[in-house]
Design a protein around this motif. Structure first.
Motif: not given
Length: 257
Positions: A226-235
């Protein structure tokens, strides 16, 4: 957690590297069905290119399509659509063409594109004057280019449109929908229709067009690709789609249940 609904993106998430649902993922989705859980696919794709991928794998589910501009049943029945305001759609297309971007325009009268090789299921886009004269209801505008500067300039120009949402599923495209036509907004609406609370859903995604999903739900899984912003937001970050990450997380979920 008492998960009742799985919500998953398609490309880069539920689909493997060959852009199909692998046998392992198909088997996991069948176990989801047997366990009495629901599946909702959320994608930037239109019905005609999304539904066959599930049908080929023997999977039946409802769809949030065109990044949240449509909700359709497993049989393809259109239940809800959120189009772009006509003036906003015209302005967005004019901006994209000004920067020499290719476009695919998804409408209530079909899909139209400047590049039928890249978008083979769409019709050739006629001259814009003739196209707008037909008063189409535009649900999504997909723009593409190998020129990152042109994409960046177009995005910057469109970013402040009050009635539009601008996102991307890859570094070579832009996707424009109505402000309220986002994956997270429509998926929340569908979950409420099912009678399922936001904390009873488990969400999977990989791209920046999944950010609204991850903001709308409590339990989120970003793919390892996944894109870095999505990984940062993920549980939680799970295995990539090359390793059947969704299927592995489903197995863990079912073991917990």
């Amino acid at each position: 957690m008492a998960i009742q609904l799985l919500i998953s993106d398609l490309d880069g998430t539920l689909l493997g590297p060959e852009s199909v649902i692998t046998p392992g993922t198909a088997a996991a989705l069948e176990r989801v069905r047997q366990a009495g859980l629901r599946l909702l696919v959320t994608t930037g794709r239109a019905w005609g290119t999304a539904a066959p991928l599930l049908q080929q794998a023997g999977v039946s589910c409802d769809f949030v399509l065109l990044n949240g501009a449509e909700y359709r049943t497993a049989q393809g029945e259109l239940v809800r659509a959120v189009p772009l305001p006509p003036a906003t759609a015209r302005h967005a297309v004019a901006v994209l063409r000004r920067y020499d971007l290719g476009v695919e325009i998804n409408t209530d009268a079909g899909d139209f594109t400047t590049d039928t090789e890249l978008c083979p299921t769409a019709q050739p886009l006629p001259r814009l004057a003739a196209f707008w004269a037909g008063q189409p209801q535009v649900r999504k505008i997909f723009a593409f280019s190998r020129n990152p500067d042109a994409l960046a300039r177009a995005r910057q120009t469109l970013q402040d449109l009050p009635d539009a949402a601008v996102t991307a599923s890859a570094d070579w495209n832009l996707e424009v929908t109505a402000r309220d036509a986002q994956k997270g907004t429509m998926a929340r609406w569908v979950a409420q229709r099912y009678g399922i609370a936001p904390d009873q859903a488990l969400v999977f995604g990989d791209g920046c067009n999944d950010l609204s999903l991850f903001r709308a739900f409590v339990h989120t899984r970003a793919m390892g690709n996944a894109a870095a912003p999505l990984q940062a937001l993920a549980e939680r970050v799970i295995e990539p789609n090359t390793e059947d990450g969704v299927a592995r997380e489903i197995e863990r979920l079912l073991m917990e249940k």
